[in-house]
Design an enzyme around this catalytic site. Structure first.
Site, PDB file in Angstrom:
ATOM      1  CG  HIS A  24      -5.852  -5.810  -2.434  1.00 22.98           C
ATOM      2  ND1 HIS A  24      -5.531  -7.149  -2.508  1.00 22.98           N
ATOM      3  CD2 HIS A  24      -5.952  -5.408  -3.739  1.00 22.98           C
ATOM      4  CE1 HIS A  24      -5.438  -7.529  -3.779  1.00 22.98           C
ATOM      5  NE2 HIS A  24      -5.702  -6.491  -4.536  1.00 22.98           N
ATOM      6  CB  CYS A  82      -2.487  -6.623   2.981  1.00 24.72           C
ATOM      7  SG  CYS A  82      -2.104  -7.909   4.214  1.00 24.72           S
ATOM      8  CG  HIS A  90      -4.631 -10.248   1.252  1.00 23.71           C
ATOM      9  ND1 HIS A  90      -3.500  -9.476   1.186  1.00 23.71           N
ATOM     10  CD2 HIS A  90      -5.504  -9.729   0.334  1.00 23.71           C
ATOM     11  CE1 HIS A  90      -3.659  -8.538   0.263  1.00 23.71           C
ATOM     12  NE2 HIS A  90      -4.874  -8.670  -0.250  1.00 23.71           N
TER      13      HIS A  90
END
Length: 374
Positions: free
Chosen positions: A349, A283, A337
């Site tokens: 993402h 990510c 994240h």
């Protein structure tokens, strides 16, 4: 007044035809998250029930083993009781024999006593021995003396036979009484053990039924959560975005648009832990490379990307802004994240191992805020 009313009508039409840019598709991310939470809660209840069932089953096994030992002890006492019964029967048989000997001895003594003190008529062999010839009297005296000695022996035998009979009777009765008491105690222990096993079996069965019901609830909750997740994915797709979409129209800074436009070219590439391109990403590796294309250097870590620029209110997002998920604490690692906002409540993402870079809704329960790198 007329102009005010007309303005309200126009405002209503705008609100109807032009929903807010950040309106979330239904079911919402919260709906899906709540369904997932319900699965976790029911799984927790199921786990507790399973643990309780395991303990109950262990207790049942322990009680059953104890019951088996007591039942076998009872069986052993039954065998001993049967042997005691046989011994008692044998003792009574010997008792009858002793009593018969006693009666014979008593009859002999009675006969001798009658002869010695009451006089009697002798016939048969005795008559031959005791005649009236010249030696008859002496011979008779000798016989009577001999019979006196025999009387003493017979009396002793009678007394011995009587004692033997009393001893055998007492032994037989005592052995049977003791063994019968042992068997009764074993029977009580056996009955108590069987009762305990029956009760534990009932409790274990009830717990097994509860576990089955909880398993059904977990399955139902999981099915609901999966269905909501599928419906949400379909709703997001119906919003007009697909994996092959090109840059979206939106308000953004020049750098933000550059980062967002580039990140859309990476759709479909696999997630790989710690990867930062060009063929795979995690990510923060994806967002680092995107802003690198816009000329802004940020670290390959959500912890410092969170502080790479000013925090932006969610109602003021622009394309290219970074969206962060997790928890805000003193530990930067609790933000775990990051994704890139591309407009209309969506982000790009790299989700997780086994997945690919994709478009998704920004609306997740663990969304903590946004940053605009500088």
């Amino acid at each position: 007044m007329h102009s005010v009313r007309a303005g309200l009508v126009v405002a209503c039409l705008i609100a109807t035809l032009c929903p807010p840019a950040h309106a979330e598709p239904r079911p919402s991310a919260d709906d899906v998250a709540e369904a997932r939470d319900a699965v976790r809660d029911k799984n927790k209840a199921l786990g507790a029930a399973t643990a309780k069932l395991a303990a109950a089953q262990g207790r049942l096994d322990e009680l059953a083993a104890t019951a088996e030992r007591l039942i076998e002890a009872y069986n052993g006492e039954l065998v001993k009781l049967t042997a005691a019964k046989a011994a008692a029967v044998d003792a009574r048989a010997r008792l009858l024999s002793a009593e018969a000997h006693f009666e014979q001895a008593r009859s002999a003594v009675a006969a001798i006593a009658a002869e010695a003190y009451g006089g009697f008529t002798i016939s048969g062999p005795m008559l031959t021995l005791m005649t009236d010839n010249s030696e008859g009297f002496l011979h008779r005296a000798s016989v009577l003396e001999q019979m006196g000695g025999e009387r003493t022996i017979i009396l002793d035998r009678m007394r011995a036979a009587q004692k033997v009979a009393e001893i055998l009777r007492a032994q037989a009765d005592d052995a049977f009484t003791v063994q019968q008491a042992a068997m009764e105690n074993a029977a009580k222990a056996k009955a108590a053990a069987e009762t305990a096993v029956a009760e534990q079996t009932r409790q274990t069965k009830a717990l097994r039924v509860r576990e089955s019901k909880l398993q059904d609830q977990v399955d139902a909750a999981r099915s609901l959560a999966d269905r909501l997740a599928r419906e949400r994915a379909a709703a997001v797709e119906r919003a007009g975005f697909s994996a092959g979409a090109r840059p979206y129209v939106g308000t953004g800074s020049t750098n933000g648009d550059l980062a967002a436009n580039w990140v859309l070219t990476q759709l479909g590439k696999p997630y790989v832990w710690a990867a930062d391109g060009p063929d795979s990403y995690d990510c923060s590796g994806l967002t680092m490379r995107a802003w690198e294309r816009a000329g802004v250097r940020i670290d390959h870590w959500t912890g410092t990307q969170w502080t790479s620029g000013p925090h932006v209110p969610l109602n003021q997002l622009r394309r290219g802004d970074l969206l962060f998920f997790g928890r805000i604490t003193s530990n930067p690692g609790d933000i775990h994240h990051v994704g890139m906002y591309i407009g209309r409540g969506l982000m790009v993402h790299a989700p997780q191992t086994g997945d690919v870079v994709r478009i998704a809704s920004m609306w997740r329960r663990d969304l903590v805020g946004a940053t605009r790198p500088t």
